[in-house]
Design an enzyme around this catalytic site. Structure first.
Site, PDB file in Angstrom:
ATOM      1  N   LYS A 130     -27.797  31.377  19.206  1.00 51.40           N
ATOM      2  CA  LYS A 130     -29.053  31.834  18.616  1.00 51.40           C
ATOM      3  C   LYS A 130     -29.345  33.323  18.884  1.00 51.40           C
ATOM      4  O   LYS A 130     -29.734  34.046  17.969  1.00 51.40           O
ATOM      5  CB  LYS A 130     -30.202  30.989  19.182  1.00 51.40           C
ATOM      6  CG  LYS A 130     -31.524  31.225  18.517  1.00 51.40           C
ATOM      7  CD  LYS A 130     -31.805  30.108  17.558  1.00 51.40           C
ATOM      8  CE  LYS A 130     -33.133  30.218  16.877  1.00 51.40           C
ATOM      9  NZ  LYS A 130     -33.248  29.187  15.835  1.00 51.40           N
ATOM     10  N   CYS A 140     -13.300  23.466  38.283  1.00 48.21           N
ATOM     11  CA  CYS A 140     -13.696  22.126  38.734  1.00 48.21           C
ATOM     12  C   CYS A 140     -12.682  21.063  38.297  1.00 48.21           C
ATOM     13  O   CYS A 140     -11.599  21.003  38.841  1.00 48.21           O
ATOM     14  CB  CYS A 140     -15.114  21.827  38.246  1.00 48.21           C
ATOM     15  SG  CYS A 140     -15.813  20.409  39.089  1.00 48.21           S
ATOM     16  N   TYR A 141     -12.994  20.254  37.294  1.00 47.55           N
ATOM     17  CA  TYR A 141     -12.012  19.270  36.826  1.00 47.55           C
ATOM     18  C   TYR A 141     -10.712  19.978  36.427  1.00 47.55           C
ATOM     19  O   TYR A 141      -9.616  19.462  36.657  1.00 47.55           O
ATOM     20  CB  TYR A 141     -12.588  18.491  35.638  1.00 47.55           C
ATOM     21  CG  TYR A 141     -11.698  17.379  35.140  1.00 47.55           C
ATOM     22  CD1 TYR A 141     -11.543  16.207  35.876  1.00 47.55           C
ATOM     23  CD2 TYR A 141     -11.012  17.494  33.927  1.00 47.55           C
ATOM     24  CE1 TYR A 141     -10.719  15.177  35.417  1.00 47.55           C
ATOM     25  CE2 TYR A 141     -10.193  16.480  33.455  1.00 47.55           C
ATOM     26  CZ  TYR A 141     -10.049  15.320  34.212  1.00 47.55           C
ATOM     27  OH  TYR A 141      -9.242  14.309  33.767  1.00 47.55           O
TER      28      TYR A 141
END
Ligand code: XMP
Length: 514
Positions: free
Chosen positions: A370, A84-85
């Site tokens: 986690k 993307c960017y």
């Protein structure tokens, strides 16, 4: 930082999906690490990565303060994937025609690969992807090969093989993108040549060796709460330098029914290190007297916790190290993507230790998510019942007794909460939800019990599904279970005559009521 596992460095340009890229790569047993886009060449190359990913981000490359490619970018000789960017940055860098757009493309779209390519190998003639962008690369520059187009983008993916640069306009890391995993695997394995040599479970020995080196023969103190993160932290430090470790468990008076005893027992069985148990129930309740504001409750609890911790370490110390269960997301959240420096929230887990605390930190889980911590805990032999425990907030039941926290109300809440949690376990629903608990509202309503009128409190049942606690949905629990729980609470908990189920999602609500 690990140099044994040569993986992928992700340069973070501020996308909400950056962590997801790291997780997708790690789930392929390849180590990946997120660094801010402003990281130095030395930091980026320290782990000897085999490839670099430039994340997406909220900026436009045409923006005044748009973050650019690092100044050392020219000199690296490992493959780069822009997402993307990251695609816009690479497009500009390679001299392609990039154009700003006033209308953002957001959501699903179809892409069509243009023939065979290593990056898109294994994808079909057309597939659905998830896009979120304004700027577009319109025309390629010399040496650039267009790999795919989409309804809106003439260049939805490109490669510049000679320079080892690849880019996709869409987000392969989000699960709404079909074949996204395949595309990331193509980059990681076929383009960068990474090996599957990393898993949370098999890094225990590595961590233990690292800790022994870091700690030497000095002493460590670790606050344990009974939660997964602190239990795994204590277990790993215990394995490394057990006789130099001391754990502290504080009963703050706002724990669940039977929790202080069960946590003490589990930790005593588990650790070779001494466990100091502090019964501070009265002190906490005294500090909470008359306080109804949720933030004030949290502040007072955090402050007293620190005082107690200081008292213990003055009495039993000196300790040079403080072990904390800081996880990777805690670190990433505290990294300022656009700031000049990287600030780490060192005091996350113990409620804000003061700066005057002269400890060196030991954070063996700071590179883990986690679920990876649960894997490590399992490799360390921690019981499943401990690893599968629902998250429980540091301020405990104090933020679940809405309004003033007094012992009588805590006692009511503990009984109701126990019925709810025990019920979830016996109905096989405990592991189906991310977190559950009861809340006591300071609201009385009228009821009828036998022939008598009652005017008693309301208990809220809250159960949510989530993957990280950042967003959550209310759990669609079986009506028969809810009915049974409600009956049991109203019939056996004196002071309660009404039970309601919270059907709010986060956002806009939060998981805890305070
Ligand atoms: P909220 O209420 O913000 O909670 O949706 C998100 C997750 O964080 C837990 N939580 C806390 N954990 N100290 C903690 O250690 C706290 O002060 C705290 N407040 C909320 C909450 O239980 C949920 O899992």
């Amino acid at each position: 930082m690990s140099t044994a596992h040569r993986g992928i460095v992700i340069l973070d340009y501020g996308s909400q999906f950056t962590q997801l890229i790291a997780r997708r790569i790690r789930s392929n047993e390849v180590y990946s690490q997120i660094l801010p886009f402003s990281a130095s060449e030395e930091d980026v190359l320290a782990s000897r990565p085999k490839g670099i990913i430039l994340s997406g981000g909220p900026s436009s490359v045409f923006g005044k303060s748009a973050p650019g490619l690092p100044d050392w970018f020219e000199s690296i000789d490992i493959p780069v994937l822009g997402i993307c960017y990251g695609l816009h940055l690479l497009g500009r860098y390679l001299g392609a025609k990039v154009e700003p757009s006033n209308v953002a493309e957001y959501g699903h779209t179809n892409v069509t690969p243009c023939g065979q390519s290593t990056l898109l190998a294994g994808t079909p003639e057309k597939f659905r992807v998830w896009m979120s962008h304004g700027d577009k690369v319109l025309e390629p520059s010399p040496g650039m090969e267009v790999l795919a187009t989409s309804d809106d983008c003439p260049i939805a993916a490109f490669a510049h093989e000679a320079k080892g640069m690849f880019a996709v306009q869409f987000h392969p890391e989000v699960h709404h993108t079909e074949h996204g995993e395949n595309i990331l695997q193509n980059f990681v394995f076929n383009i960068c040549g990474c090996e599957r040599d990393w898993s949370a479970g098999n890094i225990v020995e590595e961590k233990v060796a690292e800790l022994r080196k870091q700690i030497g023969n000095r002493r460590v103190i670790c606050a344990v709460s009974g939660g997964v993160d602190s239990a795994v932290t204590a277990a790993i430090v215990d394995r490394a330098v057990g006789d130099q470790l001391m754990c502290v468990f504080v009963d703050n008076g706002v724990l669940r029914e039977g929790e202080a005893d069960s946590v003490r027992k589990v930790l005593n069985d588990q650790l070779t290190a001494p466990l100091v148990f502090v019964d501070a129930r009265d002190r906490f309740l005294e500090r909470l007297k008359g306080v109804t504001d949720p933030e004030e409750k949290r502040k007072r609890i955090g402050k007293l916790f620190i005082e107690i911790f200081e008292e213990v370490s003055a009495l039993k110390g000196p300790f040079e190290f403080l072990a904390q269960g800081t996880l990777y997301p805690d670190r990433i959240e505290s990294v300022s993507t656009f700031g000049p420096s990287v600030t780490i929230k060192t005091h996350h887990n113990v409620g804000g230790l003061p700066e005057t605390f002269d400890f060196e930190l030991v954070e063996p889980l700071s590179m883990l998510f986690k679920d990876e911590v649960r894997e490590i805990g399992s490799a360390l032999g921690l019981p499943d019942v401990q690893l599968g425990r629902h998250p429980f907030p540091g301020p405990g039941l104090a933020v679940r007794v809405v309004g003033e926290v007094v012992e009588e109300r805590l006692a009511i809440l503990r009984q109701a909460d126990k019925i709810f949690i025990d019920g979830l376990k016996s109905w096989g629903l405990y592991d189906e939800v991310w977190q559950a608990g009861a809340i006591l509202l300071p609201v009385r309503s009228v009821g009828v019990m036998g022939d008598a009128r009652t005017y008693d409190f309301t208990i809220v049942l809250r159960a949510v599904t989530s993957t990280d606690g950042m967003t959550a949905d209310w759990a669609k629990l079986d009506n028969a279970f809810l009915q049974e729980t409600s009956n049991r609470i109203i019939n056996s908990v004196s002071g309660v005559n009404r039970v309601v189920y919270d059907i709010s999602s986060k956002p806009p609500s939060t998981i805890e009521w305070e």
